[in-house]
Design a protein around this motif. Structure first.
Motif, PDB file in Angstrom:
ATOM      1  N   THR A  56       1.003  -1.199   0.064  1.00 39.86           N
ATOM      2  CA  THR A  56       0.076   0.013   0.125  1.00 39.86           C
ATOM      3  C   THR A  56       0.907   1.287  -0.001  1.00 39.86           C
ATOM      4  O   THR A  56       2.008   1.045   0.260  1.00 39.86           O
ATOM      5  CB  THR A  56      -0.941   0.255   1.063  1.00 39.86           C
ATOM      6  OG1 THR A  56      -0.144   0.153   2.407  1.00 39.86           O
ATOM      7  CG2 THR A  56      -1.846  -1.399   1.376  1.00 39.86           C
ATOM      8  N   VAL A  57       0.207   2.472  -0.067  1.00 42.11           N
ATOM      9  CA  VAL A  57       1.071   3.587  -0.209  1.00 42.11           C
ATOM     10  C   VAL A  57       1.600   3.792   1.144  1.00 42.11           C
ATOM     11  O   VAL A  57       2.859   4.228   1.345  1.00 42.11           O
ATOM     12  CB  VAL A  57       0.125   4.654  -0.539  1.00 42.11           C
ATOM     13  CG1 VAL A  57       0.671   6.046   0.002  1.00 42.11           C
ATOM     14  CG2 VAL A  57      -0.418   4.586  -1.817  1.00 42.11           C
ATOM     15  N   ALA A  58       0.740   3.664   2.395  1.00 41.08           N
ATOM     16  CA  ALA A  58       1.634   3.756   3.670  1.00 41.08           C
ATOM     17  C   ALA A  58       2.844   2.844   3.902  1.00 41.08           C
ATOM     18  O   ALA A  58       3.905   3.118   4.330  1.00 41.08           O
ATOM     19  CB  ALA A  58       0.492   3.416   4.604  1.00 41.08           C
ATOM     20  N   ALA A  74      -4.398   2.808  -0.421  1.00 38.09           N
ATOM     21  CA  ALA A  74      -4.344   2.642  -1.657  1.00 38.09           C
ATOM     22  C   ALA A  74      -3.102   1.947  -2.398  1.00 38.09           C
ATOM     23  O   ALA A  74      -2.151   1.933  -1.693  1.00 38.09           O
ATOM     24  CB  ALA A  74      -4.605   3.999  -2.510  1.00 38.09           C
ATOM     25  N   LEU A  75      -3.413   1.335  -3.467  1.00 37.09           N
ATOM     26  CA  LEU A  75      -2.267   0.710  -3.931  1.00 37.09           C
ATOM     27  C   LEU A  75      -1.761   1.569  -5.153  1.00 37.09           C
ATOM     28  O   LEU A  75      -2.172   2.558  -5.736  1.00 37.09           O
ATOM     29  CB  LEU A  75      -2.632  -0.766  -4.557  1.00 37.09           C
ATOM     30  CG  LEU A  75      -2.954  -1.852  -3.660  1.00 37.09           C
ATOM     31  CD1 LEU A  75      -3.553  -3.128  -4.553  1.00 37.09           C
ATOM     32  CD2 LEU A  75      -1.802  -2.358  -2.832  1.00 37.09           C
ATOM     33  N   PRO A  76      -0.344   1.635  -5.477  1.00 39.52           N
ATOM     34  CA  PRO A  76       0.423   2.324  -6.557  1.00 39.52           C
ATOM     35  C   PRO A  76      -0.404   2.354  -7.948  1.00 39.52           C
ATOM     36  O   PRO A  76      -0.479   3.364  -8.463  1.00 39.52           O
ATOM     37  CB  PRO A  76       1.657   1.496  -6.727  1.00 39.52           C
ATOM     38  CG  PRO A  76       1.914   0.918  -5.406  1.00 39.52           C
ATOM     39  CD  PRO A  76       0.719   0.356  -4.917  1.00 39.52           C
ATOM     40  N   LYS A  77      -1.063   1.261  -8.377  1.00 41.02           N
ATOM     41  CA  LYS A  77      -1.809   1.048  -9.517  1.00 41.02           C
ATOM     42  C   LYS A  77      -3.102   2.232  -9.357  1.00 41.02           C
ATOM     43  O   LYS A  77      -3.417   2.585 -10.592  1.00 41.02           O
ATOM     44  CB  LYS A  77      -2.120  -0.424  -9.944  1.00 41.02           C
ATOM     45  CG  LYS A  77      -3.141  -0.839  -8.875  1.00 41.02           C
ATOM     46  CD  LYS A  77      -3.725  -2.300  -9.381  1.00 41.02           C
ATOM     47  CE  LYS A  77      -4.705  -2.676  -8.587  1.00 41.02           C
ATOM     48  NZ  LYS A  77      -5.004  -4.156  -8.794  1.00 41.02           N
ATOM     49  N   GLN A  78      -3.292   2.683  -8.331  1.00 43.43           N
ATOM     50  CA  GLN A  78      -4.676   3.532  -8.357  1.00 43.43           C
ATOM     51  C   GLN A  78      -4.255   4.851  -8.219  1.00 43.43           C
ATOM     52  O   GLN A  78      -4.898   5.825  -8.236  1.00 43.43           O
ATOM     53  CB  GLN A  78      -5.341   2.994  -7.025  1.00 43.43           C
ATOM     54  CG  GLN A  78      -5.898   1.694  -7.039  1.00 43.43           C
ATOM     55  CD  GLN A  78      -6.611   1.551  -5.711  1.00 43.43           C
ATOM     56  OE1 GLN A  78      -5.766   1.187  -4.436  1.00 43.43           O
ATOM     57  NE2 GLN A  78      -7.701   1.525  -5.423  1.00 43.43           N
ATOM     58  N   LEU A  79      -2.940   5.210  -8.340  1.00 42.74           N
ATOM     59  CA  LEU A  79      -2.281   6.447  -8.066  1.00 42.74           C
ATOM     60  C   LEU A  79      -1.962   6.987  -9.589  1.00 42.74           C
ATOM     61  O   LEU A  79      -1.784   6.417 -10.707  1.00 42.74           O
ATOM     62  CB  LEU A  79      -1.061   6.719  -7.387  1.00 42.74           C
ATOM     63  CG  LEU A  79      -1.164   6.157  -6.145  1.00 42.74           C
ATOM     64  CD1 LEU A  79       0.179   5.999  -5.536  1.00 42.74           C
ATOM     65  CD2 LEU A  79      -2.328   6.809  -5.280  1.00 42.74           C
ATOM     66  N   SER A  80      -2.113   8.454  -9.751  1.00 42.24           N
ATOM     67  CA  SER A  80      -1.514   9.095 -10.904  1.00 42.24           C
ATOM     68  C   SER A  80       0.100   9.033 -11.138  1.00 42.24           C
ATOM     69  O   SER A  80       0.615   8.776  -9.896  1.00 42.24           O
ATOM     70  CB  SER A  80      -2.096  10.536 -11.264  1.00 42.24           C
ATOM     71  OG  SER A  80      -1.760  11.184 -10.115  1.00 42.24           O
TER      72      SER A  80
END
Length: 247
Positions: A92-94, A126-132
């Motif tokens: 996850t992001v964290a 969130a997971l990296p694939k969900q980020l811009s």
């Protein structure tokens, strides 16, 4: 009044890949809290110099000294942010931010604080694939600051994002550097970025890479992107690059 002792001292007498000498005769220093940008032609050794300071390249003649202590290999006191975010897709992001101390670190209060600082409050799960792309690079910046390094190295950290996102990330970085009293060493191909961000700009010659110019940018912050003073500093960097035939 004499200057304080430099935080970072760089002495790279020679570094070669096989028979090819990449860097030679680079002796310079960085004061605590300074932001220094490194510019030069592709292949002149900018990223190699950064990797030497980080402890990722060790086969060189010379010495890197941090706060008076010679450095040997990697150190938690020197952080590194790469050109791409290089987030672990399964974390996850964290967990990515706290990777320095493992997954258990995701609940560390500093993670939430840093995510709030970089504008990602609430995205820790969130997971990296969900980020811009811009959000992913913000995570990388937060991860770079998590271990509280004395020096943070950045290798073209904004080259993969669009121009508007790049400007927002530049301002974000300046704000973080101020709040965390960070010392930054930044590689960039962008003359505007170098003049806008840096207190000093190092211009490298090539074949082999040498320190050709050390240009002071005598401007307080915040800086006006369209100001005449910044344009003058940009022109000085441009002329130094032309002098070494980088342009």
């Amino acid at each position: 009044m004499s200057k304080p002792e430099p935080l970072l001292q760089i002495d790279v007498r020679r570094h070669a890949f096989g028979e090819r000498c990449v860097l030679q005769g680079i002796r310079t220093q960085v004061q605590a809290g300074e932001i220094v940008a490194i510019v030069g032609a592709s292949g002149c050794g900018k990223s190699t110099l950064l990797r030497i300071v980080a402890g990722l390249e060790t086969g060189f003649e010379g010495r890197i000294t941090l706060a008076g202590q010679p450095q040997h290999g990697l150190s938690r006191e020197i952080g590194f942010i790469f050109q791409e975010p290089r987030l672990f897709p399964w974390l996850t992001v964290a967990e990515n931010v706290a990777f320095d101390i493992g997954r258990r670190g995701a609940g560390d209060p500093r993670v939430a604080e840093l995510l709030a600082e970089v504008g990602l409050d609430g995205l820790g799960g969130a997971l990296p694939k969900q980020l811009s792309g811009g959000q992913a690079q913000r995570v990388a910046i937060a991860r770079g600051l998590f271990s509280q390094p004395r020096v943070l190295l950045l290798d073209e950290p904004f080259s993969a994002v669009d121009a508007f996102t790049r400007m927002r990330l530049q301002d974000l970085l300046l704000g973080l550097a101020r709040r965390h009293a960070s010392t930054l060493l930044l590689v960039t191909h962008d003359i505007d970025e170098a003049a806008y961000l840096a207190d000093r700009v190092w211009v490298l010659d090539s074949q082999p890479g040498r320190l050709s110019a050390d240009i002071e940018v005598p401007l307080s912050r915040p800086r006006a992107r369209d100001g005449a003073a910044l344009a003058q500093s940009r022109a000085e960097v441009l002329h130094a690059l032309q002098a070494v035939r980088a342009i």
